[in-house]
Design a protein around this motif. Structure first.
Motif, PDB file in Angstrom:
ATOM      1  N   LEU A  58     -30.102  86.551 -33.395  1.00 42.95           N
ATOM      2  CA  LEU A  58     -29.498  86.371 -34.709  1.00 42.95           C
ATOM      3  C   LEU A  58     -29.423  84.890 -35.071  1.00 42.95           C
ATOM      4  CD1 LEU A  58     -28.084  87.474 -37.202  1.00 42.95           C
ATOM      5  CD2 LEU A  58     -25.937  87.378 -35.943  1.00 42.95           C
ATOM      6  N   ARG A  59     -29.015  84.076 -34.134  1.00 40.32           N
ATOM      7  CA  ARG A  59     -28.882  82.646 -34.433  1.00 40.32           C
ATOM      8  C   ARG A  59     -30.245  81.995 -34.670  1.00 40.32           C
ATOM      9  NH1 ARG A  59     -23.571  80.342 -31.193  1.00 40.32           N
ATOM     10  NH2 ARG A  59     -22.107  81.588 -32.416  1.00 40.32           N
ATOM     11  N   GLU A  60     -31.245  82.486 -33.987  1.00 36.62           N
ATOM     12  CA  GLU A  60     -32.605  81.986 -34.223  1.00 36.62           C
ATOM     13  C   GLU A  60     -33.054  82.308 -35.644  1.00 36.62           C
ATOM     14  OE1 GLU A  60     -36.923  83.684 -33.087  1.00 36.62           O
ATOM     15  OE2 GLU A  60     -35.638  83.259 -31.357  1.00 36.62           O
ATOM     16  N   ARG A  61     -32.782  83.543 -36.102  1.00 32.95           N
ATOM     17  CA  ARG A  61     -33.166  83.947 -37.456  1.00 32.95           C
ATOM     18  C   ARG A  61     -32.356  83.188 -38.508  1.00 32.95           C
ATOM     19  NH1 ARG A  61     -36.928  85.659 -35.186  1.00 32.95           N
ATOM     20  NH2 ARG A  61     -37.823  87.758 -35.272  1.00 32.95           N
ATOM     21  N   LEU A  62     -31.070  82.988 -38.243  1.00 30.13           N
ATOM     22  CA  LEU A  62     -30.233  82.281 -39.209  1.00 30.13           C
ATOM     23  C   LEU A  62     -30.630  80.821 -39.353  1.00 30.13           C
ATOM     24  CD1 LEU A  62     -26.692  83.760 -38.510  1.00 30.13           C
ATOM     25  CD2 LEU A  62     -28.027  83.991 -40.589  1.00 30.13           C
ATOM     26  N   ALA A  63     -31.130  80.232 -38.284  1.00 27.42           N
ATOM     27  CA  ALA A  63     -31.590  78.842 -38.358  1.00 27.42           C
ATOM     28  C   ALA A  63     -32.755  78.712 -39.331  1.00 27.42           C
ATOM     29  CB  ALA A  63     -31.985  78.352 -36.975  1.00 27.42           C
ATOM     30  N   LEU A  64     -33.575  79.748 -39.417  1.00 23.11           N
ATOM     31  CA  LEU A  64     -34.709  79.746 -40.344  1.00 23.11           C
ATOM     32  C   LEU A  64     -34.286  80.167 -41.738  1.00 23.11           C
ATOM     33  CD1 LEU A  64     -37.329  81.459 -37.987  1.00 23.11           C
ATOM     34  CD2 LEU A  64     -37.138  79.017 -38.506  1.00 23.11           C
ATOM     35  N   PHE A  65     -33.331  81.099 -41.800  1.00 24.57           N
ATOM     36  CA  PHE A  65     -32.892  81.677 -43.059  1.00 24.57           C
ATOM     37  C   PHE A  65     -32.052  80.701 -43.878  1.00 24.57           C
ATOM     38  CE2 PHE A  65     -29.552  84.373 -45.157  1.00 24.57           C
ATOM     39  CZ  PHE A  65     -30.361  84.900 -46.140  1.00 24.57           C
ATOM     40  N   ARG A  66     -31.249  79.896 -43.235  1.00 22.92           N
ATOM     41  CA  ARG A  66     -30.420  78.870 -43.872  1.00 22.92           C
ATOM     42  C   ARG A  66     -29.346  79.466 -44.780  1.00 22.92           C
ATOM     43  NH1 ARG A  66     -30.820  74.572 -41.100  1.00 22.92           N
ATOM     44  NH2 ARG A  66     -30.396  73.164 -42.838  1.00 22.92           N
ATOM     45  N   GLY A  67     -28.929  80.676 -44.519  1.00 24.59           N
ATOM     46  CA  GLY A  67     -27.891  81.289 -45.327  1.00 24.59           C
ATOM     47  C   GLY A  67     -26.510  80.757 -44.990  1.00 24.59           C
ATOM     48  N   LYS A  68     -25.530  81.071 -45.843  1.00 26.34           N
ATOM     49  CA  LYS A  68     -24.163  80.569 -45.666  1.00 26.34           C
ATOM     50  C   LYS A  68     -23.145  81.691 -45.515  1.00 26.34           C
ATOM     51  CE  LYS A  68     -25.296  76.752 -48.843  1.00 26.34           C
ATOM     52  NZ  LYS A  68     -26.559  77.351 -49.336  1.00 26.34           N
ATOM     53  N   ASN A  69     -23.569  82.927 -45.576  1.00 23.95           N
ATOM     54  CA  ASN A  69     -22.712  84.104 -45.620  1.00 23.95           C
ATOM     55  C   ASN A  69     -21.938  84.284 -44.310  1.00 23.95           C
ATOM     56  OD1 ASN A  69     -21.678  86.700 -45.731  1.00 23.95           O
ATOM     57  ND2 ASN A  69     -23.561  87.633 -46.493  1.00 23.95           N
ATOM     58  N   CYS A  70     -20.614  84.375 -44.392  1.00 25.91           N
ATOM     59  CA  CYS A  70     -19.804  84.542 -43.184  1.00 25.91           C
ATOM     60  C   CYS A  70     -20.054  85.879 -42.499  1.00 25.91           C
ATOM     61  CB  CYS A  70     -18.325  84.383 -43.512  1.00 25.91           C
ATOM     62  SG  CYS A  70     -17.585  85.777 -44.401  1.00 25.91           S
ATOM     63  N   ASP A  71     -20.536  86.873 -43.249  1.00 26.00           N
ATOM     64  CA  ASP A  71     -20.794  88.188 -42.655  1.00 26.00           C
ATOM     65  C   ASP A  71     -21.917  88.141 -41.634  1.00 26.00           C
ATOM     66  OD1 ASP A  71     -18.853  89.278 -44.327  1.00 26.00           O
ATOM     67  OD2 ASP A  71     -20.305  89.662 -45.917  1.00 26.00           O
ATOM     68  N   LEU A  72     -22.742  87.094 -41.678  1.00 25.43           N
ATOM     69  CA  LEU A  72     -23.849  86.962 -40.741  1.00 25.43           C
ATOM     70  C   LEU A  72     -23.502  86.108 -39.528  1.00 25.43           C
ATOM     71  CD1 LEU A  72     -26.785  86.583 -43.287  1.00 25.43           C
ATOM     72  CD2 LEU A  72     -26.264  88.569 -41.861  1.00 25.43           C
ATOM     73  N   ASN A  73     -22.275  85.641 -39.456  1.00 24.69           N
ATOM     74  CA  ASN A  73     -21.793  84.958 -38.254  1.00 24.69           C
ATOM     75  C   ASN A  73     -21.694  85.998 -37.138  1.00 24.69           C
ATOM     76  OD1 ASN A  73     -20.252  83.797 -36.220  1.00 24.69           O
ATOM     77  ND2 ASN A  73     -18.443  83.494 -37.486  1.00 24.69           N
ATOM     78  N   PHE A  74     -22.378  85.770 -36.025  1.00 27.24           N
ATOM     79  CA  PHE A  74     -22.417  86.783 -34.976  1.00 27.24           C
ATOM     80  C   PHE A  74     -21.031  87.104 -34.439  1.00 27.24           C
ATOM     81  CE2 PHE A  74     -22.841  88.393 -30.665  1.00 27.24           C
ATOM     82  CZ  PHE A  74     -23.736  89.430 -30.862  1.00 27.24           C
ATOM     83  N   MET A  75     -20.144  86.124 -34.398  1.00 26.33           N
ATOM     84  CA  MET A  75     -18.784  86.391 -33.928  1.00 26.33           C
ATOM     85  C   MET A  75     -18.136  87.479 -34.767  1.00 26.33           C
ATOM     86  SD  MET A  75     -15.533  83.778 -33.546  1.00 26.33           S
ATOM     87  CE  MET A  75     -16.099  83.025 -32.008  1.00 26.33           C
ATOM     88  N   ASN A  76     -18.325  87.436 -36.082  1.00 27.98           N
ATOM     89  CA  ASN A  76     -17.778  88.472 -36.956  1.00 27.98           C
ATOM     90  C   ASN A  76     -18.456  89.811 -36.713  1.00 27.98           C
ATOM     91  OD1 ASN A  76     -15.781  87.065 -38.338  1.00 27.98           O
ATOM     92  ND2 ASN A  76     -17.183  86.307 -39.894  1.00 27.98           N
ATOM     93  N   ILE A  77     -19.774  89.805 -36.642  1.00 32.38           N
ATOM     94  CA  ILE A  77     -20.513  91.055 -36.445  1.00 32.38           C
ATOM     95  C   ILE A  77     -20.067  91.748 -35.165  1.00 32.38           C
ATOM     96  CG2 ILE A  77     -22.803  92.017 -35.945  1.00 32.38           C
ATOM     97  CD1 ILE A  77     -23.947  89.902 -37.862  1.00 32.38           C
ATOM     98  N   PHE A  78     -19.975  90.984 -34.084  1.00 31.44           N
ATOM     99  CA  PHE A  78     -19.627  91.570 -32.793  1.00 31.44           C
ATOM    100  C   PHE A  78     -18.161  91.994 -32.730  1.00 31.44           C
ATOM    101  CE2 PHE A  78     -18.011  91.192 -28.451  1.00 31.44           C
ATOM    102  CZ  PHE A  78     -18.844  92.079 -27.792  1.00 31.44           C
ATOM    103  N   SER A  79     -17.252  91.145 -33.204  1.00 29.97           N
ATOM    104  CA  SER A  79     -15.827  91.430 -33.025  1.00 29.97           C
ATOM    105  C   SER A  79     -15.326  92.543 -33.948  1.00 29.97           C
ATOM    106  CB  SER A  79     -15.000  90.156 -33.231  1.00 29.97           C
ATOM    107  OG  SER A  79     -15.024  89.733 -34.574  1.00 29.97           O
ATOM    108  N   TRP A  80     -16.061  92.804 -35.052  1.00 29.25           N
ATOM    109  CA  TRP A  80     -15.676  93.883 -35.959  1.00 29.25           C
ATOM    110  C   TRP A  80     -16.554  95.123 -35.797  1.00 29.25           C
ATOM    111  CZ3 TRP A  80     -11.391  94.042 -38.950  1.00 29.25           C
ATOM    112  CH2 TRP A  80     -10.690  92.831 -39.129  1.00 29.25           C
TER     113      TRP A  80
END
Length: 308
Positions: A18-40
């Motif tokens: 996920l972090r590899e893809r986000l580095a390329l995507f350059r998005g700012k959305n908090c929903d794509l923070n892996f900590m949020n995805i995993f903990s919820w």
């Protein structure tokens, strides 16, 4: 179920991808923070699938099956067709959530006039410049500077330091105190946030958690933590303070941002969820960006303004 896309439950092992893809995507959305995805994940039953350069999440939102993704313009029409076909095959309306506004032109190019796009003000992300939160400079942020200065004057020996595992029990105790003070009248929401927090604390090192804590004497009076969205956006997931210590919120906010690595130039402080007090507090810091996150629906799933 014979899925078009091969989904599986999200695990900690998915974080590097996920972090590899986000580095390329350059998005700012908090929903794509892996900590949020995993903990919820416990609440949303989040699953993940990968197809070429697209990363797809499937989850439950208010009882509805929904998708969220990290998309690229390449092969976008094909992946959208797959998601629409999956929804039709399984008997639910196509629903894509958390879409960055910048991607709408790409989706329209891939499937012209096929979708409806809507956003809910309650779920916009508040994004601030690091400099503004760190310095609290300027007339607009004078009230925040005043709170910080009052705290510093009242508690000149206060200690700010990195949040440590040994602090987690005190954090949970402070969270209980915060809930009682706020009187939110939403026990289920409080319990869900508590479960998410415990999942973060239980997996702190593997999630790469970054946090800060403020002590007055031996008492923890404020804490916060979060994780990167990408290499320049940091997402603050949780911030709690003892309201009996005036200025504790302004102080933990300022101190935490000041101690983050300099690469993080934007700070995402997430949504206000339509809570009046939370909206007022977030607006009072004067966000640089109010990030609209779109819900995307297929037009043919609607008739007379209602889902078929």
């Amino acid at each position: 179920m014979n899925d078009i896309l091969q989904y599986r439950p999200v695990t900690l092992d998915d974080q590097p991808l996920l972090r590899e893809r986000l580095a390329l995507f350059r998005g700012k959305n908090c929903d794509l923070n892996f900590m949020n995805i995993f903990s919820w994940r416990f609440l949303y039953k989040t699953e993940i699938a990968q197809w070429k350069d697209h990363l797809i999440f499937r989850f439950k939102a208010d009882g509805h099956v929904a998708h969220m993704g990290i998309f690229t313009p390449v092969d976008l029409e094909e992946i959208l067709d797959m998601l629409v076909s999956e929804a039709e095959r399984d008997g639910y309306p196509f629903l894509l959530m958390g879409l960055d506004e910048d991607l709408i032109p790409d989706i329209e190019k891939a499937k012209p006039d096929y979708f409806i796009y809507e956003y809910d003000r309650d779920y916009c992300d508040y994004i601030y410049s690091r400099e503004s939160l760190e310095t609290l400079a300027g007339k607009k942020l004078q009230p925040k500077r005043n709170f910080f200065n009052r705290f510093r004057k009242a508690y000149p020996d206060y200690l700010y330091r990195e949040l440590k595992e040994e602090d987690f029990d005190a954090c949970l105790a402070l969270d209980n105190r915060w809930i009682q003070h706020e009187d939110l009248n939403n026990l289920q929401s409080d319990e869900n946030e508590r479960t998410s927090m415990c999942r973060v604390f239980d997996n702190w090192n593997r999630l790469g958690g970054t946090g800060g804590a403020i002590f007055v004497g031996s008492e923890l009076v404020a804490f916060t933590y979060g994780a990167p969205v990408n290499d320049y956006v940091f997402d603050v997931c949780v911030e709690k303070a003892n309201p009996e210590y005036e200025g504790s919120y302004a102080t933990i906010n300022k101190e935490f941002v000041a101690h983050l690595p300099l690469q993080y130039t934007l700070i995402n402080r997430e949504e206000d969820l339509g809570i009046d007090g939370l909206r007022k507090a977030k607006l009072s810091y004067h966000p640089e960006i109010l990030l609209k996150k779109y819900v995307v629906m297929a037009k043919h799933h609607f008739k007379d303004g209602k889902v078929r």
